[in-house]
Write a protein that holds these residues in place. Structure first.
Motif, PDB file in Angstrom:
ATOM      1  N   ALA A  51       2.343   0.060   0.745  1.00 16.72           N
ATOM      2  CA  ALA A  51       2.797  -1.320   0.912  1.00 16.72           C
ATOM      3  C   ALA A  51       3.844  -1.391   2.012  1.00 16.72           C
ATOM      4  CB  ALA A  51       3.386  -1.844  -0.390  1.00 16.72           C
ATOM      5  N   PHE A 101      -1.260  -2.648   2.098  1.00 17.75           N
ATOM      6  CA  PHE A 101      -0.920  -4.001   1.660  1.00 17.75           C
ATOM      7  C   PHE A 101       0.211  -4.503   2.544  1.00 17.75           C
ATOM      8  CE2 PHE A 101      -1.855  -6.475  -2.336  1.00 17.75           C
ATOM      9  CZ  PHE A 101      -1.371  -7.674  -1.845  1.00 17.75           C
ATOM     10  N   VAL A 147       5.382  -8.022  -2.165  1.00 19.51           N
ATOM     11  CA  VAL A 147       4.337  -7.093  -1.731  1.00 19.51           C
ATOM     12  C   VAL A 147       4.296  -5.877  -2.646  1.00 19.51           C
ATOM     13  CG1 VAL A 147       5.756  -5.827  -0.048  1.00 19.51           C
ATOM     14  CG2 VAL A 147       3.275  -5.899   0.224  1.00 19.51           C
ATOM     15  N   PHE A 148       5.452  -5.455  -3.136  1.00 17.78           N
ATOM     16  CA  PHE A 148       5.476  -4.250  -3.957  1.00 17.78           C
ATOM     17  C   PHE A 148       4.891  -4.505  -5.339  1.00 17.78           C
ATOM     18  CE2 PHE A 148       8.881  -4.012  -0.790  1.00 17.78           C
ATOM     19  CZ  PHE A 148       8.336  -3.001  -0.013  1.00 17.78           C
ATOM     20  N   VAL A 198      -2.260   2.887  -2.761  1.00 19.26           N
ATOM     21  CA  VAL A 198      -1.748   1.777  -1.955  1.00 19.26           C
ATOM     22  C   VAL A 198      -0.491   2.176  -1.198  1.00 19.26           C
ATOM     23  CG1 VAL A 198      -0.923  -0.621  -1.982  1.00 19.26           C
ATOM     24  CG2 VAL A 198      -2.652   0.120  -3.634  1.00 19.26           C
ATOM     25  N   CYS A 240      -2.918  -1.042  -7.271  1.00 17.23           N
ATOM     26  CA  CYS A 240      -3.004   0.379  -7.627  1.00 17.23           C
ATOM     27  C   CYS A 240      -3.440   0.558  -9.082  1.00 17.23           C
ATOM     28  CB  CYS A 240      -1.658   1.043  -7.377  1.00 17.23           C
ATOM     29  SG  CYS A 240      -1.638   2.805  -7.721  1.00 17.23           S
ATOM     30  N   ALA A 285       1.161  -4.724  -4.670  1.00 14.79           N
ATOM     31  CA  ALA A 285       0.638  -3.386  -4.396  1.00 14.79           C
ATOM     32  C   ALA A 285       0.516  -2.578  -5.688  1.00 14.79           C
ATOM     33  CB  ALA A 285       1.541  -2.670  -3.394  1.00 14.79           C
ATOM     34  N   HIS A 286       1.495  -2.714  -6.563  1.00 20.09           N
ATOM     35  CA  HIS A 286       1.442  -2.023  -7.851  1.00 20.09           C
ATOM     36  C   HIS A 286       0.238  -2.499  -8.659  1.00 20.09           C
ATOM     37  CE1 HIS A 286       2.559  -1.360 -12.116  1.00 20.09           C
ATOM     38  NE2 HIS A 286       2.906  -0.175 -11.631  1.00 20.09           N
TER      39      HIS A 286
END
Length: 148
Positions: free
Chosen positions: A29, A5, A12-13, A27, A20, A16-17
């Motif tokens: 990130a 990602f 982004v985090f 993932v 996932c 990404a979470h």
């Protein structure tokens, strides 16, 4: 499945979470705007997916314009093979340039980028378009594309 990602924003985090948890995807990130860093990360992920407990044949790249660029880099270099691109408004970042060839790109799910989706389709790429949704969710991915 495993994903890289790429996003320039700190969110982004969070995204990404969600990918996932909702999508059942491993993932990695990366918050960056640098294409060279993005492509090194994507190649590394292609080389090491199995070590991370993922299926390297179900690799995807996710994000905005940088993710779209990384996907075309993978196509041009022949590595790593991508199962899918998951793109969020890549055209808002000025991507892709008008002359960029999109032929041979990985299948794409495109959110909030109708012009880019149209260009991908015109190039013969399989495209699914989604409307932007809040909060960001990926539960549709579990059943739809990458699960076997």
């Amino acid at each position: 499945p495993i994903a890289l990602f790429l996003w320039e924003r700190a969110s982004v985090f969070e995204a990404a979470h969600a990918l996932c948890v909702d999508g059942g995807v491993i993932v990695m990130a990366l918050q960056t705007t640098a294409l060279d860093l993005a492509t090194v990360a994507l190649e590394w992920l292609g080389d090491h997916a199995s070590l991370l407990g993922a299926d390297p044949d179900r690799l995807l790249v996710a994000g905005g314009g940088l993710a779209a660029q990384a996907a075309l880099h993978a196509r041009d270099e022949g590595w790593p093979p991508l199962a899918r691109q998951l793109l969020f408004g890549p055209e808002r970042s000025g991507w892709p340039p008008a002359g960029a060839s999109l032929a041979g790109a990985a299948p794409a799910t495109v959110v909030d980028a109708p012009e880019y989706a149209s260009r991908l389709r015109d190039a013969g790429v399989a495209v699914e378009e989604l409307a932007p949704a809040e909060p960001l969710r990926f539960d549709w991915l579990r059943a739809a594309h990458l699960q076997t």
